[in-house]
Design a protein around this motif. Structure first.
Motif, short mmCIF file in Angstrom:
data_model
loop_
_atom_site.label_atom_id
_atom_site.label_comp_id
_atom_site.label_asym_id
_atom_site.label_seq_id
_atom_site.Cartn_x
_atom_site.Cartn_y
_atom_site.Cartn_z
N ARG A 95 1.09 -1.10 0.15
CA ARG A 95 -0.14 -0.65 -0.09
C ARG A 95 0.41 1.14 -0.56
O ARG A 95 0.17 2.55 -0.97
N GLU A 139 1.82 2.34 -3.45
CA GLU A 139 1.05 3.03 -3.53
C GLU A 139 0.64 4.93 -3.80
O GLU A 139 0.03 5.58 -4.28
N ASP A 163 1.38 8.77 -3.89
CA ASP A 163 1.49 9.46 -5.08
C ASP A 163 2.04 10.31 -4.47
O ASP A 163 1.98 11.12 -3.97
N LYS A 175 7.09 4.77 -8.47
CA LYS A 175 5.74 5.53 -9.29
C LYS A 175 6.39 5.42 -10.21
O LYS A 175 5.75 6.28 -11.58
#
Length: 346
Positions: free
Chosen positions: A266, A269, A271, A278
């Motif tokens: 998690r 992810e 941002d 990412k």
């Protein structure tokens, strides 16, 4: 008549002796010693703005025996000394009034040691550290670090502003202003980033700030100096090949929880431009201050074919390096099993 003359001579001699004794005493208290350290050691004092002489004298007398306060007061009045200048002053175990008065009156400070370590990660932490070490206001430092216009004069942006502060110990005056401090650190920065190092960075296709960013990731990955060059080669290889760095320390920085011991799915992810899982390429700037030895390890990184690294499953603090994903995945599975076995969940 002779008897009267003798009396006059005796009185004159006594007066002369008294005057001489007073003069010698005043000279001794002024030039040589009126303050003696109770423990025989030097003592330092931070004198803040608007500190009055009486309160400072009270503080000093906690550490020093004063010969005579009268002589100090007289010499202070004679020197028109009323208010000590702010600063940090380290005084010897023995001193006369002259030294104490002159230094406090003229602001003849003792430099303090200002140290930057790799524990500093963010601009806020850097500003707070400076605010604790020096008289300056941390808010004024933070506003400069956050200002694109201000940092532009040093060839940096807010995200790379921490590059200016290379981990080391420097001597500065406690009363140094924010602008003076930035100028001082800029001189140190340019002294380190000489033509040779800048040429090495350019040969890698990187700016000094980008090299410092890679070094900051390495500093977060390991404290094993022997591994610095190899880890540097991995990140340089991934950058050349356009492979995401996938560096866990950047994820921790993006999340903002520096107590994390385990990066979970998690977290990947999150941002943030600092999340190198990412986003490809380097994060916007360093994720912590990095030692100059690590920066040099990046500049002098060896040629390897490594693309992957994983913490050693034996928890020795070292890493296992791999050139293929298959090898890396196998090591990663062993490491994950060890984490679970040790009940390290976050």
């Amino acid at each position: 008549m002779k008897k009267k003359h003798v009396i006059i001579l005796v009185i004159a001699a006594v007066v002369i002796l008294i005057v001489a004794a007073v003069a010698v005493e005043q000279y001794y208290r002024y030039e040589i010693c009126n303050f003696t350290s109770k423990d025989g050691e030097e003592h330092g004092y931070h004198v803040y703005p608007n500190t009055n002489l009486d309160s400072l004298l009270t503080t000093i007398r906690q550490d020093y025996e004063m010969g005579t306060e009268t002589s100090f007061r007289w010499h202070s009045r004679h020197a028109q000394f009323r208010t000590p200048k702010e600063g940090y002053y380290l005084f010897p175990a023995k001193m006369g009034n002259k030294q104490l008065i002159r230094r406090l009156q003229m602001g003849e400070q003792t430099p303090v040691k200002l140290t930057f370590t790799q524990q500093i990660r963010t601009r806020a932490q850097l500003a707070g550290h400076l605010g604790k070490q020096l008289l300056l206001d941390s808010v004024s430092v933070k506003s400069r670090l956050d200002s694109a216009k201000y940092m532009a004069q040093y060839g940096l942006v807010p995200e790379t502003a921490v590059c200016l502060f290379l981990p080391n110990t420097y001597e500065v005056y406690w009363t140094i202003t924010p602008d003076q401090l930035f100028q001082r650190m800029y001189k140190e920065y340019n002294r380190f980033w000489n033509d040779t190092r800048r040429a090495k960075a350019a040969a890698l296709g990187l700016t000094p700030a980008e090299v410092a960013t890679i070094a900051s990731i390495i500093a977060s990955e390991t404290n094993k100096a022997a591994e610095y060059p190899t880890i540097a080669s991995i990140y340089l290889n991934r950058l050349r090949k356009g492979i995401p760095l996938q560096a866990c320390p950047t994820v921790i920085y993006a999340v903002g929880d520096f107590s994390m011991r385990r990066v979970l799915k998690r977290h990947l992810e999150t941002d943030s431009p600092y999340n190198t899982y990412k986003y490809r390429g380097l994060p916007p700037g360093p994720i912590r201050l990095a030692r100059t030895s690590i920066i040099d390890a990046v500049l002098d990184a060896p040629k390897t074919d490594y693309l992957y690294m994983c913490a050693n499953p034996d928890f020795s603090g070292t890493h296992v390096f791999s050139s293929s994903y298959t090898q890396h995945a196998a090591t990663a599975r062993r490491y994950q099993r060890e984490l679970n076995k040790r009940n390290i969940r976050s």
